[in-house]
Each structure stands twice: as C-alpha cells, then as structure tokens.
Write an enzyme that holds these catalytic residues in place. Sequence first.
Site, PDB file in Angstrom:
ATOM      1  N   ASP A   1       0.696  -1.053   0.084  1.00  0.00           N
ATOM      2  CA  ASP A   1       0.135  -0.432  -0.660  1.00  0.00           C
ATOM      3  C   ASP A   1       0.726   1.270   0.034  1.00  0.00           C
ATOM      4  OD1 ASP A   1      -1.849  -1.706   0.847  1.00  0.00           O
ATOM      5  OD2 ASP A   1      -1.876  -1.770   2.746  1.00  0.00           O
TER       6      ASP A   1
ATOM      7  N   GLU B   1     -11.153  -0.334  -4.187  1.00  0.00           N
ATOM      8  CA  GLU B   1     -10.600   0.456  -3.038  1.00  0.00           C
ATOM      9  C   GLU B   1      -9.911   1.024  -3.794  1.00  0.00           C
ATOM     10  OE1 GLU B   1     -10.530  -2.465  -0.467  1.00  0.00           O
ATOM     11  OE2 GLU B   1      -8.190  -3.390  -1.513  1.00  0.00           O
TER      12      GLU B   1
END
Length: 323
Positions: A48, A216
Amino acid sequence: MKPVFSIAAGLVFVLSACSSKKSEEEKPVDLWAKEHKNPFITHMYTADPSAHVWADGRLYVYASHDIEPPRGCDLMDQYHVFSTNDMINWTDHGEILRASQVSWGRPDGGFMWAPDCAYKNGTYYFYFPHPSETEWNTSWKIGVATSKKPASDFTVQGYIPGIDPLIDPCVFVDDDGKAYFYQGGGGVCKGGKLKDNMMEIDGAMQNMTGLVDFHEAAWVHKRNGIYYLSYSDNHDEANLHNRMRYATSNSPLGPWTYRGIYMDPTDSYTNHGSIVEFKGNWYAFYHNSSISKHDWLRSICADRLSYTENGLIKKVVQTAGKK
C-alpha cells in the site's frame, strides 16, 4: 587547380563525425533505467505505498507492513516510512506507528491497513484506517497522527468523526491550499472537503460518481489542471487479481469521467497504488508478491508512468525483478 569541393566535403564529414561522437558522449545516462530494481524494499514485507514529495526535495513512501506468518491482512500492525533522493537509493526511517499506540483502537490490534500522509502549515498529518472494536469489519475509523517531521515523532490525535466505516484514506491538497479527503471500499468511494484543522469534514461526504468497477484504494493527483482519481478494481476475469483504473475531472470532487485501466494485475491478489511527480518524471507506486510468492506477503514497487498528448495515462510497464 585542386578541387576545393572534395576538401570541404571531407572537412564537413570529419566535423560531423566529431559532433556525433561528442553528442553521444554528452548524452546523459538514465540511472533509473540502469540501476532501478523492483521491489525496491526487500528487507521486509511492505504494501500500500503512499508516495509524496515534500519541501525538503525528497520523495517519501508511507507503507503498511505485512507480518509473517501471513494470515490474510489481519496481522498488519505497523507503518514504516522510506525516502529517496534519486529513486534508486532508499533510506528506511523505521516504524512510525503501531496499533498499540491507538487508544481508541481494536483491543486485539492488527488491521493497520493502507495509510496516507499530507502536509499543511508546518504539520504532517498521517491518516490510517483502524477498527475500534473486535468486530473489525463494521467499526473502521480513520485515525489521524501528527508530527513536525515527515518520518518520525507521530502522535495520534484522534480520528475523523461522522464518516462511514470505510477504509483507504487519501488526502489531496490542491494548489490553493484546500484539502480534500477520500475513502472507500467494497465498491463505495466517497470524498469531501477537509476543514483547516485537517481532522474534520467541512460539510458532507459525497459519492464519487462516474467510476467504473471501483473496489478500493482511491488516490487523487493533479496534472496540467486535470484531476485524476485512480483506484483498484474488482479483479480481472482471468486470474482474479486487481487491476488499477482511473478517471478524470475538472473538479477535485468530480463528477468523474472513466478513462480506463493503467496497470494490469501483478502476481498478488491485491494492488494499491499512488501516482506522483518527482524531479521531472512521473511514477506509479504499487505492490506485488514477487519476493514471497504469497498473496499476503507483499513488496512495494515503482515504475515510470507517462501520459498521452491529451492527458490520458499510458499503460504502466511493470519491471518486477529487474536488476
């Protein structure tokens, strides 16, 4: 009389050859193409990547941390920061936050998922999703930690009140200093304006309309007056791995116009990216599983990103494993 033309022609040829040789010698070496490797962090598992360039001229990456032995994403418990001055050599600034430092957090810890960071008026604001109850899936909050430094001394100040229990925070600070907050998961993407304190929403969050197959990992950047919202989709048809898509707008809160896929799936079940300009080049950050060969032990990567003349993003070429 000797012919002058042949002498001149020979002189021109010699000068041309010398000029060509000199041009080749002076051509700058592309160190990125020569020395860059992916993944660029190899001593621990990271995912991430949220990439930002701050006032000191360095590029910083805020990453989550996959912990062994892997057990889905629920063991993720810490955040680390890495920085570079050349996109080749990286400094590990160490851990900046873990679940045990979050007083309102889930008693069992874990679940420190994809973060982001923003800077305003001398303060760095670190945003992170974390549940507040043992029942994690319905109790997500977006925590905020602050520091006067970009890679250390962060202290949790609380969380953003009054928003839905969604993950993946993203904060975009526009050229005029106004800040916008985005979050999303499970097919829902929302955005809103932040108050000057960077910890409260100014007004109401609104649905980001016009996105196709949003899953997302919302990320917003701006180039030549155009706003880009990039995100992870709901997996491709072939191997059920995420692709990265994007949309554009003339406003930071849309409506958005879908533009396409800018990154094909990696070898990891998930993907989560950020896009940033650094020293004249644009880069796409993402993660894969090329080191571990395991979906939940991921490693952060970066590759160059480019645009067409009309501002569309070209498909990113992944260079995993390149030495």
